[in-house]
Motif scaffolding. Structure first.
Motif, mmCIF file in Angstrom:
data_model
loop_
_atom_site.group_PDB
_atom_site.id
_atom_site.type_symbol
_atom_site.label_atom_id
_atom_site.label_comp_id
_atom_site.label_asym_id
_atom_site.label_seq_id
_atom_site.Cartn_x
_atom_site.Cartn_y
_atom_site.Cartn_z
ATOM 1 N N LEU A 148 62.236 44.952 36.172
ATOM 2 C CA LEU A 148 63.024 45.083 34.948
ATOM 3 C C LEU A 148 64.083 43.994 34.852
ATOM 4 C CD1 LEU A 148 63.528 48.958 34.809
ATOM 5 C CD2 LEU A 148 62.026 47.565 33.379
ATOM 6 N N ALA A 149 64.567 43.516 35.998
ATOM 7 C CA ALA A 149 65.560 42.449 35.991
ATOM 8 C C ALA A 149 65.008 41.211 35.292
ATOM 9 C CB ALA A 149 65.988 42.113 37.420
ATOM 10 N N THR A 150 63.719 40.926 35.513
ATOM 11 C CA THR A 150 63.086 39.788 34.851
ATOM 12 C C THR A 150 63.065 39.995 33.340
ATOM 13 O OG1 THR A 150 61.663 39.418 36.780
ATOM 14 C CG2 THR A 150 60.975 38.422 34.705
ATOM 15 N N VAL A 151 62.716 41.203 32.917
ATOM 16 C CA VAL A 151 62.666 41.519 31.482
ATOM 17 C C VAL A 151 64.047 41.368 30.846
ATOM 18 C CG1 VAL A 151 62.160 43.299 29.776
ATOM 19 C CG2 VAL A 151 60.734 43.087 31.819
ATOM 20 N N PHE B 121 68.191 38.403 27.639
ATOM 21 C CA PHE B 121 69.496 37.737 27.598
ATOM 22 C C PHE B 121 69.346 36.277 27.157
ATOM 23 C CE2 PHE B 121 71.420 40.715 31.036
ATOM 24 C CZ PHE B 121 71.667 41.670 30.052
ATOM 25 N N GLY B 122 68.281 35.623 27.662
ATOM 26 C CA GLY B 122 68.046 34.239 27.282
ATOM 27 C C GLY B 122 67.796 34.090 25.794
ATOM 28 N N LEU B 123 67.040 35.021 25.223
ATOM 29 C CA LEU B 123 66.723 34.971 23.796
ATOM 30 C C LEU B 123 67.924 35.328 22.927
ATOM 31 C CD1 LEU B 123 63.211 36.700 23.847
ATOM 32 C CD2 LEU B 123 63.664 34.267 23.479
ATOM 33 N N ALA C 209 55.411 35.383 30.406
ATOM 34 C CA ALA C 209 56.398 36.162 31.152
ATOM 35 C C ALA C 209 55.972 37.623 31.265
ATOM 36 C CB ALA C 209 57.761 36.061 30.468
ATOM 37 N N LEU C 210 55.496 38.189 30.159
ATOM 38 C CA LEU C 210 55.064 39.591 30.168
ATOM 39 C C LEU C 210 53.851 39.785 31.078
ATOM 40 C CD1 LEU C 210 55.458 40.501 26.384
ATOM 41 C CD2 LEU C 210 56.943 41.146 28.290
ATOM 42 N N ILE C 211 52.948 38.807 31.115
ATOM 43 C CA ILE C 211 51.775 38.900 31.996
ATOM 44 C C ILE C 211 52.212 38.909 33.460
ATOM 45 C CG2 ILE C 211 49.772 37.606 32.842
ATOM 46 C CD1 ILE C 211 49.201 36.783 29.973
ATOM 47 N N VAL D 168 62.686 30.392 33.758
ATOM 48 C CA VAL D 168 62.980 30.605 35.177
ATOM 49 C C VAL D 168 62.797 32.063 35.591
ATOM 50 C CG1 VAL D 168 64.762 30.436 36.960
ATOM 51 C CG2 VAL D 168 64.566 28.660 35.223
ATOM 52 N N ALA D 169 63.251 33.001 34.750
ATOM 53 C CA ALA D 169 63.211 34.423 35.119
ATOM 54 C C ALA D 169 61.817 34.898 35.517
ATOM 55 C CB ALA D 169 63.771 35.281 33.974
ATOM 56 N N PRO D 170 60.780 34.666 34.706
ATOM 57 C CA PRO D 170 59.449 35.115 35.125
ATOM 58 C C PRO D 170 58.918 34.371 36.345
ATOM 59 C CG PRO D 170 59.307 33.846 33.094
ATOM 60 C CD PRO D 170 60.745 34.114 33.332
ATOM 61 N N LEU D 171 59.293 33.080 36.491
ATOM 62 C CA LEU D 171 58.820 32.327 37.645
ATOM 63 C C LEU D 171 59.440 32.853 38.939
ATOM 64 C CD1 LEU D 171 58.799 28.666 36.266
ATOM 65 C CD2 LEU D 171 56.880 30.245 36.532
ATOM 66 N N CYS D 172 60.659 33.379 38.853
ATOM 67 C CA CYS D 172 61.294 33.977 40.038
ATOM 68 C C CYS D 172 60.529 35.213 40.505
ATOM 69 C CB CYS D 172 62.744 34.348 39.729
ATOM 70 S SG CYS D 172 63.849 32.921 39.604
#
Length: 240
Positions: free
Chosen positions: A37-40, A45-47, A62-64, A175-179
């Motif tokens: 959920l942190a990634t979501v 926040f980025g958007l 990102a969702l995938i 970056v968030a989804p790549l983390c």
């Protein structure tokens, strides 16, 4: 600036304390799902706050990745919604908010020094409020696998350093989804070194989906490069 730094450290200490309770009350697999959920939240926040462009391929990628991580952790035997799940969700909201604050804040400090502060100060806050005695910490360290503790601490610090640097250099929605790729790294290490072969087909499917997600995230960048080269070719433009 220092007041914001202290606020970030307080938020991290609250998140860490809540996570201790959540880990004790939930299966590791369900905790892993909630951590996604942190990634979501970071993507949102980025958007919303960083006004990053809504690129459908990037969001879909990102969702995938998030879905793939949930697929890895999902178990049919998991319990229904309870207070630990709610606490886990709350913890990730708090954690994401702190990370959101420090993306800009950290640029005003030496990054290594900043990361050290955000690890040491929350630890001190928890020691004070939990009334943990120093001798108990020493005994805990002596009774544990010392090399594992030291390596884990070193890797955690390096991870925090690299993650923050990535957020400073690139869009949050990238970056968030790549983390979240750390999850598939854990699966690879578990399979290679710990011989964990349970649910192997499900993990392979998740790995393939993650690769697709990464490609989609970087698709727009490749399109921009292609458009640039077309522009150069047809206009004969050259940089000065």
């Amino acid at each position: 600036m220092l007041s914001v730094l202290f606020l970030v450290c307080i938020i991290y200490s609250i998140s860490d304390r809540i996570n201790t309770t959540v880990r004790n009350g939930l299966e590791a697999s369900l905790f892993g799902i909630i951590r996604q959920l942190a990634t979501v939240f970071m993507i949102l926040f980025g958007l919303i706050f960083f006004k990053e462009p809504f690129i459908i391929t990037k969001i879909l990628g990102a969702l995938i990745i998030v879905f793939s991580n949930i697929l890895i952790f999902f178990e049919k035997s998991q319990k229904k919604l309870n207070k630990f799940v709610i606490l886990g969700i709350l913890s990730n909201i708090i954690f994401s908010f702190a990370l959101f604050l420090e993306i800009n804040l950290s640029s005003h400090f030496n990054l290594s020094f900043y990361v050290s502060l955000t690890l040491i100060i929350p630890a001190v806050i928890l020691i004070i409020f939990e009334k943990i005695k120093f001798k108990n910490l020493v005994n805990e360290f002596k009774s544990s696998n010392k090399y594992a503790v030291l390596i884990a601490g070193l890797c955690w610090g390096l991870m925090s350093l690299v993650e923050l640097k990535a957020y400073q250099l690139k869009d949050v929605t990238t970056v968030a989804p790549l983390c979240a790729l750390a999850v598939i790294g854990n699966v690879f290490v578990g399979y290679t070194f710990l011989k964990e072969k349970n649910n192997l087909s499900k993990k392979l499917i998740a790995a393939c989906l993650i690769i697709i997600g990464v490609i989609l995230i970087n698709l727009q960048k490749q399109k921009n490069k292609l458009l640039f080269f077309k522009f150069v070719y047809y206009t004969k433009w050259r940089p000065m």
